[in-house]
Design an enzyme around this catalytic site. Structure first.
Site, mmCIF file in Angstrom:
data_model
loop_
_atom_site.group_PDB
_atom_site.id
_atom_site.type_symbol
_atom_site.label_atom_id
_atom_site.label_comp_id
_atom_site.label_asym_id
_atom_site.label_seq_id
_atom_site.Cartn_x
_atom_site.Cartn_y
_atom_site.Cartn_z
ATOM 1 N N ASP A 222 12.577 23.176 -60.657
ATOM 2 C CA ASP A 222 11.683 24.322 -60.759
ATOM 3 C C ASP A 222 12.215 25.414 -59.843
ATOM 4 O O ASP A 222 13.312 25.295 -59.281
ATOM 5 C CB ASP A 222 10.241 23.940 -60.406
ATOM 6 C CG ASP A 222 9.235 24.710 -61.240
ATOM 7 O OD1 ASP A 222 9.162 25.947 -61.094
ATOM 8 O OD2 ASP A 222 8.518 24.087 -62.051
ATOM 9 N N HIS B 207 11.454 29.121 -64.742
ATOM 10 C CA HIS B 207 11.304 28.160 -63.640
ATOM 11 C C HIS B 207 12.672 27.627 -63.186
ATOM 12 O O HIS B 207 12.789 26.464 -62.799
ATOM 13 C CB HIS B 207 10.391 27.005 -64.042
ATOM 14 C CG HIS B 207 8.944 27.391 -64.138
ATOM 15 N ND1 HIS B 207 8.146 27.609 -63.036
ATOM 16 C CD2 HIS B 207 8.157 27.620 -65.220
ATOM 17 C CE1 HIS B 207 6.928 27.944 -63.434
ATOM 18 N NE2 HIS B 207 6.913 27.973 -64.754
ATOM 19 N N ASP C 14 8.209 26.598 -70.496
ATOM 20 C CA ASP C 14 6.928 27.250 -70.201
ATOM 21 C C ASP C 14 7.116 28.499 -69.345
ATOM 22 O O ASP C 14 8.098 28.636 -68.619
ATOM 23 C CB ASP C 14 5.990 26.276 -69.485
ATOM 24 C CG ASP C 14 6.561 25.801 -68.150
ATOM 25 O OD1 ASP C 14 7.746 25.427 -68.112
ATOM 26 O OD2 ASP C 14 5.841 25.819 -67.140
ATOM 27 N N GLU C 15 6.157 29.383 -69.438
ATOM 28 C CA GLU C 15 5.997 30.531 -68.530
ATOM 29 C C GLU C 15 7.304 31.294 -68.311
ATOM 30 O O GLU C 15 7.683 31.619 -67.186
ATOM 31 C CB GLU C 15 5.409 30.062 -67.197
ATOM 32 C CG GLU C 15 4.018 29.475 -67.366
ATOM 33 C CD GLU C 15 3.435 28.934 -66.073
ATOM 34 O OE1 GLU C 15 2.195 28.863 -65.973
ATOM 35 O OE2 GLU C 15 4.213 28.559 -65.164
ATOM 36 N N TRP D 41 -0.185 22.042 -73.405
ATOM 37 C CA TRP D 41 -0.823 22.195 -72.088
ATOM 38 C C TRP D 41 -1.815 23.344 -72.040
ATOM 39 O O TRP D 41 -2.779 23.289 -71.290
ATOM 40 C CB TRP D 41 0.235 22.358 -71.005
ATOM 41 C CG TRP D 41 0.931 23.683 -70.939
ATOM 42 C CD1 TRP D 41 1.995 24.090 -71.678
ATOM 43 C CD2 TRP D 41 0.600 24.785 -70.082
ATOM 44 N NE1 TRP D 41 2.368 25.369 -71.341
ATOM 45 C CE2 TRP D 41 1.525 25.822 -70.355
ATOM 46 C CE3 TRP D 41 -0.367 24.993 -69.099
ATOM 47 C CZ2 TRP D 41 1.512 27.048 -69.703
ATOM 48 C CZ3 TRP D 41 -0.381 26.223 -68.433
ATOM 49 C CH2 TRP D 41 0.536 27.232 -68.731
ATOM 50 N N TYR E 197 -5.378 18.607 -65.977
ATOM 51 C CA TYR E 197 -4.590 19.189 -64.887
ATOM 52 C C TYR E 197 -5.151 18.737 -63.548
ATOM 53 O O TYR E 197 -6.177 19.224 -63.075
ATOM 54 C CB TYR E 197 -4.529 20.715 -65.020
ATOM 55 C CG TYR E 197 -3.261 21.157 -65.710
ATOM 56 C CD1 TYR E 197 -2.819 20.490 -66.855
ATOM 57 C CD2 TYR E 197 -2.481 22.200 -65.222
ATOM 58 C CE1 TYR E 197 -1.649 20.855 -67.485
ATOM 59 C CE2 TYR E 197 -1.299 22.577 -65.854
ATOM 60 C CZ TYR E 197 -0.887 21.890 -66.988
ATOM 61 O OH TYR E 197 0.288 22.235 -67.616
ATOM 62 N N ASP F 240 -4.059 19.008 -60.536
ATOM 63 C CA ASP F 240 -3.932 19.829 -59.331
ATOM 64 C C ASP F 240 -5.118 20.775 -59.172
ATOM 65 O O ASP F 240 -5.237 21.448 -58.140
ATOM 66 C CB ASP F 240 -2.638 20.635 -59.367
ATOM 67 C CG ASP F 240 -2.525 21.514 -60.607
ATOM 68 O OD1 ASP F 240 -2.789 21.000 -61.710
ATOM 69 O OD2 ASP F 240 -2.164 22.695 -60.482
ATOM 70 N N GLU G 189 2.323 22.434 -56.109
ATOM 71 C CA GLU G 189 2.388 23.629 -55.267
ATOM 72 C C GLU G 189 1.605 23.448 -53.972
ATOM 73 O O GLU G 189 2.023 23.918 -52.913
ATOM 74 C CB GLU G 189 1.838 24.846 -56.025
ATOM 75 C CG GLU G 189 2.739 25.359 -57.131
ATOM 76 C CD GLU G 189 2.369 24.793 -58.481
ATOM 77 O OE1 GLU G 189 2.619 25.457 -59.497
ATOM 78 O OE2 GLU G 189 1.817 23.663 -58.526
#
Length: 634
Positions: free
Chosen positions: A204, A278, A350-351, A417, A442, A444, A490
């Site tokens: 990442d 990422h 992703d992202e 997701w 999720y 987290d 994170e």
């Protein structure tokens, strides 16, 4: 004779009731398919004999069971590879397959005299052992000898098998590095609840965690950042003189050891190399892989994306117009596939904020050459090329649901997701899907009210996780491989907090993925979870008790005044409160109806009780916060 017949008939009705009820009456997680609870108990003898057929994998299971039994009891445990009439526990591979239980199912018989576990495959025996251990007292989880424990298990007959073949947990070791031993501990904890897939998020922006011999700077540079403590994504960028000495990586020998360790516990390891976004750790090591060539160190939790406007502040994308990127990925994957025997490779996707792609002349040329109309099609072009590389290595290509945008690669497996929408779309296109939606899975996310939890941007309560249904309405179930919980790191600085975030929500997801849909029962699950907490105390595994915390709902009444409703996830709890800044207990007012706030009051303090004893955490809620939630001016 009639009286005897009546007693026997009544006893048979009790047995049938146990077998057909929505739960087993026992604290087994995940709930088995079928449980018949008989009278009596099995008493563990001082000399325990485990019988196997000599199969190598079965002997491995017997060895693990032996250690689990001998450590807390102090009893002698021996394993024999032949039939023995005096065997205490028999691990039996069926000579002819029982089609009902499949490859991971088992039957477990506990009588007053002995225990027998039968299965078609060693994996089924392993899961049968996990169930058996949950039948013994919680002290069976101890790693050291304990005195004066009645080592017994209830007599039962259990038939059990999973609803889904893919029962996973994702462990992000990129944002914060976890040691090889900590990963082994993670595996040991997850298999107790019949998880069989470790999704290993290895790369990442904040770290590249796997040794790639072709590109040594991926770990010499990409595995290290500057340690920051606080809230991720808010840190100041590191200064040039700050040492980049926080992190770590797994050597290829480490990976082989972890994969073997997982295999012995019937866990497949799915590696994830997250591209094209990422990828800041890789770009920090090899800046030429990006379109911009921007020089930036490995991320240390500083803000690198503007999430509100969907703009990249730092270039963390591999360049789809650079042929060297595909050569790089080919070499990386050549080494990765040699380490992971699992048939799938997860390639992220992703992202991917396309800010720097949009500015790139090379990307514009690529679009003109290939007739690509927008940035989503540019990413689709990238994903299809990566899929070909993955398939050239004999593996199947998997990515997050963004890989749907711009056109899905022909044989791609989608991990959904962003809710279940992407999974539904992919399944209707005939693609295999793994469900891991933020809405249910999720791990987290915060577990209780934000006023008391370590802050993350979203919440996921236990009862919401327990309502996870991997097969959405209108979708052919044959395309849904299963599901998983995702633990992003994170905000995970240590293993104790990692465990706190995992449990008990991973218990809920385990039951959603293993147990029959019709056997799910929230009240029964919470009772079993409480019993499991006691076992975790013995194991010295941390967990969250947020399920007992009060829930606040702030509303504006007809007079534009604040009205407060209180509730609980777990049924049968009493709520006590105070407005006078003192700490409430069960001698304070009990909540029975919505509350109005006394004039000048600044704090509402709330705690839950059950049977006259405190069970939830006291939460001190500022009235100003409740007014804000109700959209009232302070």
């Amino acid at each position: 004779m009639k009286k005897i017949f009546s007693v026997l008939f009544f006893q048979s009705l009790i047995v049938i009731a146990f077998a057909q009820s929505g739960n087993s009456g026992l604290s087994i997680i995940p709930e088995p398919v079928s449980v018949v609870k008989n009278s009596g108990n099995f008493i563990l003898p001082n000399n325990i004999i485990i019988e196997t057929n000599g199969n190598k994998e079965v002997n491995g299971i017997a060895s693990m069971l032996s250690q689990q039994l001998s450590a807390p009891t102090g009893y002698t445990v021996s394993t024999i590879n032949k039939t023995n009439p005096s065997a205490t526990i028999r691990l039996v591979l069926n000579s002819s397959a029982d089609k009902t239980i499949g490859n991971e199912g088992y039957t477990l018989s506990v009588t007053a005299n002995n225990i027998s576990i039968s299965a078609n495959k060693p994996a089924g025996l392993f899961y049968g052992v996990q169930t058996l251990l949950q039948l013994f007292p919680k002290e069976i989880e101890s790693k050291s000898f304990l005195k004066n424990i009645n080592w017994q298990a209830p007599c039962v007959a259990i038939t059990d098998y999973p609803r889904f073949g893919w029962r996973g947990l994702m462990f992000d070791v990129a944002r914060h590095f976890f040691t090889k031993q900590q990963v082994k501990d993670f595996i040991d904890e997850m298999v107790k609840y019949k998880y069989n897939l470790l999704h290993f998020h290895l790369t990442d922006d904040e770290g590249w965690r796997i040794e790639i011999k072709s590109f040594p700077k991926l770990t010499s540079v990409g595995a290290w950042n500057v340690k920051r403590i606080g809230y991720f994504d808010t840190f100041s960028p590191p200064t040039p003189d700050e040492p980049r000495d926080y992190g770590g990586f797994y050597t290829q020998d480490d990976i082989k050891e972890l994969v073997q360790y997982a295999k012995e516990r019937f866990v497949n390891v799915l590696p994830e190399i997250d591209v094209p976004g990422h990828s800041l750790a890789a770009i920090a090591a090899y800046p030429e892989l990006s379109c911009s060539g921007q020089i930036h160190g490995v991320g240390s939790g500083e803000e690198i994306k503007d999430w509100t406007n969907h703009v990249a502040l730092v270039d963390d994308n591999l360049c789809p117009a650079n042929e060297n990127v595909y050569t790089f990925l080919d070499k990386v994957l050549t080494e990765v596939v040699q380490l992971f025997p699992f048939e799938y490779i997860h390639m992220g996707g992703d992202e991917t904020f396309k800010t720097f792609w949009e500015k790139s002349d090379a990307v514009k040329t690529l679009m003109q050459k290939n007739g690509l109309k927008n940035m989503e099609e540019v990413q689709s072009y990238f994903e299809k090329r990566v899929e070909k590389i993955v398939e050239s290595k004999g593996k199947k290509f998997m990515g997050w649901d963004e890989i749907l945008e711009g056109g899905l690669a022909p044989s791609a497996i989608v991990m959904s997701w962003r809710g279940v929408k992407g999974g539904i779309e992919a399944a209707k296109m005939g693609h295999e899907v793994v469900m891991s939606p933020t809405t249910f899975a999720y791990l987290d996310y915060m577990q209780s009210d934000a006023i008391i939890e370590p802050h993350v941007y979203e919440s996921l309560r236990l009862n919401k996780a327990y309502s996870f249904e991997p097969v959405p309405d209108g979708v052919d179930a044959k395309y849904i491989k299963g599901g998983q919980g995702n633990l992003w790191s994170e905000q995970l600085y240590n293993t104790r907090h990692m465990q706190y975030m995992l449990w008990p929500r991973s218990l809920a997801i385990a039951e959603c993925l293993w147990s029959p849909k019709e056997k799910k029962d929230w009240d029964n699950f919470t009772k079993k979870t409480e019993a499991t907490f006691e076992r975790m105390d013995v194991q010295q595994v941390k967990y969250s008790r947020a399920m007992f915390d009060p829930i606040f709902t702030a509303k504006k009444d007809a007079n534009d005044s604040l009205q407060i409703e209180l509730s609980t996830e777990v049924n049968g709890l009493d709520i006590y409160y105070s407005f006078d800044n003192s700490h409430p207990d069960n001698f304070y007012p009990k909540y029975t109806s919505p509350l109005s706030v006394p004039q000048q009051s600044v704090m509402l303090k709330v705690i839950t009780y059950r049977d006259g004893k405190p069970i939830g955490r006291q939460i001190d809620m500022p009235i100003s916060e409740l007014r804000k939630r109700a959209k009232l001016k302070n």
